[in-house]
Design an enzyme around this catalytic site. Structure first.
Site, short mmCIF file in Angstrom:
data_model
loop_
_atom_site.label_atom_id
_atom_site.label_comp_id
_atom_site.label_asym_id
_atom_site.label_seq_id
_atom_site.Cartn_x
_atom_site.Cartn_y
_atom_site.Cartn_z
N ASP A 9 0.79 -1.24 0.00
CA ASP A 9 0.00 0.00 0.00
C ASP A 9 0.81 1.29 0.00
OD1 ASP A 9 -2.02 -1.86 0.24
OD2 ASP A 9 -2.61 -1.28 2.25
N LYS A 85 -5.93 -5.91 -3.07
CA LYS A 85 -6.63 -6.35 -1.87
C LYS A 85 -7.70 -5.33 -1.49
CE LYS A 85 -3.47 -4.47 1.65
NZ LYS A 85 -4.38 -3.53 2.28
N CYS A 118 -2.45 -2.37 7.86
CA CYS A 118 -2.17 -3.41 6.87
C CYS A 118 -0.83 -4.11 7.09
CB CYS A 118 -2.26 -2.82 5.47
SG CYS A 118 -3.93 -2.18 5.13
#
Length: 189
Positions: A9, A85, A118
């Site tokens: 990310d 995701k 995350c």
């Protein structure tokens, strides 16, 4: 030990001008990029992980919005694997586990954003799935949080989560990770 790098990310919305800016994302991205380049140069397995929100009221990482794109500081090159995701855990409802198993990976090096979300969820899941885990702590970033009327500075959030993740694997600086891997000479596929 066959190792893969996870770049989680590192997306535009987390950077200055983005919709959900973190504290010092550029410093973390610089260290993630250093690791990414090391894996690229030694033909090591690496994968970018990109969060796309499916929530109808999402305020960032919106599908089709440029803020969900991977930031140039850790650019995804054409042909490199990418996992999309929709949850904090990079393994949940994705092909990440199959990809890593296909490569014969036994250990993952985790970088990315956010330390408390995350990165944390993925590191714990990786350990639960039997992988050895290394978190490159200076290649991760987070933000200030609020709880019970208390503001928790990003630095404290990050350190608290890195401290907890020591129960799931090794938490190291990026240059220490590179030295470890170079010493093992395991960046070759």
């Amino acid at each position: 030990m066959k190792t893969a790098l996870l770049v989680i990310d590192i997306q535009k919305d987390y950077f200055p001008g983005g919709k959900y800016e973190l504290v010092n994302p550029l410093a973390a991205a610089k260290n993630a990029y250093m690791l990414l380049q090391c894996f690229r140069e030694h033909d090591g397995h690496h994968v970018h992980i990109q969060h796309i929100s499916l929530e109808p009221d999402a305020t960032f990482f919106i599908k089709g919005d440029s803020g969900s794109d991977i930031h140039d500081s850790a650019a995804h090159f054409e042909g490199e694997p990418i996992v999309y995701k929709h949850e904090p855990n990079s393994f949940l409802n994705t092909n990440l586990l199959d990809l890593l198993k296909g490569w014969g990976v036994e250990r993952v090096v985790i970088t990315g954003m956010m330390s408390h979300m995350c990165v944390d969820a993925t590191a714990r899941a990786a350990s639960d799935l039997g992988f050895k885990v290394i978190v490159a702590e200076d290649a991760c970033a987070t933000r200030d949080l609020q709880f019970g009327g208390t503001s928790i500075p990003a630095d404290h959030v990050h350190k608290a989560f890195m401290s907890a993740l020591q129960s799931y694997g090794d938490v190291m600086k990026s240059d220490e990770v590179i030295a470890l891997l170079a010493g093992e000479m395991n960046l070759q596929p």
